[in-house]
Design an enzyme around this catalytic site. Structure first.
Site, PDB file in Angstrom:
ATOM      1  N   GLU A 138       4.945  11.516   0.275  1.00 11.97           N
ATOM      2  CA  GLU A 138       5.539  11.944  -0.988  1.00 11.97           C
ATOM      3  C   GLU A 138       4.523  12.754  -1.786  1.00 11.97           C
ATOM      4  OE1 GLU A 138       8.946   9.163  -2.204  1.00 11.97           O
ATOM      5  OE2 GLU A 138       7.113   8.287  -2.955  1.00 11.97           O
ATOM      6  N   GLY A 144      10.290  13.615  -8.628  1.00 11.29           N
ATOM      7  CA  GLY A 144      11.003  13.652  -9.905  1.00 11.29           C
ATOM      8  C   GLY A 144      10.903  14.983 -10.632  1.00 11.29           C
ATOM      9  N   LYS A 194      13.448   2.658  -8.803  1.00 11.34           N
ATOM     10  CA  LYS A 194      12.387   2.555  -9.819  1.00 11.34           C
ATOM     11  C   LYS A 194      12.821   1.601 -10.953  1.00 11.34           C
ATOM     12  CE  LYS A 194      11.005   7.174  -8.539  1.00 11.34           C
ATOM     13  NZ  LYS A 194      10.235   8.336  -8.887  1.00 11.34           N
ATOM     14  N   HIS A 198       3.210   3.396  -3.747  1.00  8.62           N
ATOM     15  CA  HIS A 198       3.912   4.499  -4.403  1.00  8.62           C
ATOM     16  C   HIS A 198       2.963   5.163  -5.406  1.00  8.62           C
ATOM     17  CE1 HIS A 198       6.754   6.775  -6.781  1.00  8.62           C
ATOM     18  NE2 HIS A 198       7.601   6.663  -5.771  1.00  8.62           N
ATOM     19  N   ASN A 253      14.864   4.550  -3.854  1.00  9.65           N
ATOM     20  CA  ASN A 253      13.941   3.875  -4.762  1.00  9.65           C
ATOM     21  C   ASN A 253      14.495   4.006  -6.179  1.00  9.65           C
ATOM     22  OD1 ASN A 253      11.810   2.905  -6.240  1.00  9.65           O
ATOM     23  ND2 ASN A 253      10.414   4.598  -5.782  1.00  9.65           N
ATOM     24  N   SER A 275      12.055  14.723  -4.584  1.00  7.72           N
ATOM     25  CA  SER A 275      13.227  15.523  -4.947  1.00  7.72           C
ATOM     26  C   SER A 275      14.164  15.796  -3.771  1.00  7.72           C
ATOM     27  CB  SER A 275      12.789  16.831  -5.616  1.00  7.72           C
ATOM     28  OG  SER A 275      12.072  16.547  -6.803  1.00  7.72           O
ATOM     29  N   GLU A 298       3.344   6.239  -8.265  1.00 12.36           N
ATOM     30  CA  GLU A 298       3.427   5.728  -9.646  1.00 12.36           C
ATOM     31  C   GLU A 298       2.605   4.452  -9.797  1.00 12.36           C
ATOM     32  OE1 GLU A 298       7.700   5.769  -9.936  1.00 12.36           O
ATOM     33  OE2 GLU A 298       7.657   7.951  -9.939  1.00 12.36           O
TER      34      GLU A 298
HETATM   35  C1  PEP Z   1      10.136   8.630  -5.346  1.00 14.08           C
HETATM   36  O1  PEP Z   1       9.667   8.344  -6.428  1.00 14.08           O
HETATM   37  O2  PEP Z   1       9.953   7.873  -4.385  1.00 14.08           O
HETATM   38  C2  PEP Z   1      10.877   9.875  -5.232  1.00 14.08           C
HETATM   39  C3  PEP Z   1      10.885  10.464  -4.089  1.00 14.08           C
HETATM   40  O3  PEP Z   1      11.505  10.353  -6.375  1.00 14.08           O
HETATM   41  P1  PEP Z   1      12.448  11.645  -6.496  1.00 14.08           P
HETATM   42  O4  PEP Z   1      13.369  11.679  -5.301  1.00 14.08           O
HETATM   43  O5  PEP Z   1      13.180  11.484  -7.779  1.00 14.08           O
HETATM   44  O6  PEP Z   1      11.546  12.842  -6.482  1.00 14.08           O
END
Ligand code: PEP
Length: 263
Positions: A178, A184, A15, A106, A13, A222, A108
């Site tokens: 997630e 992040g 973003k 997601h 992703n 992460s 976000e």
């Molecule tokens: C995401 O936003 O889908 C995600 C998993 O981000 P990150 O791997 O940076 O934590």
């Protein structure tokens, strides 16, 4: 090795990243790594989710990759079809551009852009009805986890969408767990905690649909090359949704390899 018949998925992703020149370079580097041909295409689906204006361009660049790489939209309109909806991109328009995959829900989008249950149901329904495969994201906040509500919150997020998924459409649904506190932040759920939640999600899915055992459940938060092998070894973790680490070709490649080789 697990006995699962689910082919793992590793989806990057991107973003609201990267700039055009860096995206081109990222794809070039990734395609070069794929020439090593040590990720068996039958052992792992791989996708990348660029910004919407780059979808078709990245898709074109990926056409000559050494193995199929899916191009995934990060979002879809809650409005179906075509019409006077400034700024929106419908599921039908994605399909019309041969974009077959989309993220929905997601954190976000839920937290920053007001995607509530009604909106998510509409997006998911439109996407499935247009024939897209949906990666539906769920996950609890740190506060909810600390209050012991993680499981309840996540299972509710899955129950939320159940009414709009027709029986035969579950085969086009992938779940991404997630935990918001792990996105992040560099904090990953421990493989044991992630596996425990994935097992609960699996149980929940089995109660909702007879396809429950076959739905891929990805972990996101992460994920990096350093923790991918351990996560991939968990029986109910069927892949990864990768944010930050997907912007580095080598890291993303190592994550895909870890999942392809573990299942
Ligand atoms: C995401 O936003 O889908 C995600 C998993 O981000 P990150 O791997 O940076 O934590």
């Amino acid at each position: 090795m697990s006995n699962s018949t689910i082919t793992p998925w590793v989806v990057g992703n991107w973003k609201m990243n990267p700039m055009h020149a860096n995206a081109v370079q990222l794809v070039q580097e990734f395609k070069q790594l794929l020439q090593q041909q040590d990720i068996d295409p039958t052992k792992c689906h791989i996708g990348v989710a660029p910004i919407s204006i780059a979808l078709t361009q990245i898709q074109t660049q990926l056409k000559d990759a050494a193995r199929p790489i899916y191009t995934v939209a990060q979002d879809v309109s809650r409005v179906a079809g075509i019409g006077a909806y400034t700024g929106e991109v419908s599921a039908e328009l994605l399909k019309d551009s041969a974009i077959e995959f989309v993220l929905v829900g997601h954190s976000e989008r839920r937290e920053l852009f007001g995607d509530d249950v009604a909106i998510l149901k509409a997006k998911l329904q439109n996407a499935l009805n247009a024939g897209l495969t949906v990666i539906y994201c769920v996950g609890e906040s740190l506060e909810q986890r600390e209050q012991g509500l993680a499981e309840q919150v996540v299972l509710q997020q899955i129950c939320d969408i159940a009414p709009v998924v027709q029986a035969e459409q579950w085969k086009n649904v992938v779940i991404a767990y997630e935990p918001i506190w792990a996105i992040g932040t560099g904090k990953t759920a421990s493989p044991a905690d992630a596996q425990a939640m994935h097992a609960k999600i699996r149980e929940g899915l089995k109660q909702i649909t007879s396809s429950g055992a076959n739905i891929a459940i990805l972990y996101g938060g992460s994920v990096k090359a350093e923790n991918a092998v351990e996560l991939a070894a968990c029986p109910d973790i069927d892949g990864a949704l990768v944010g930050g680490a997907s912007l580095n070709a080598q890291s993303f490649y190592q994550i895909a390899k870890a999942f392809a080789q573990s299942k």
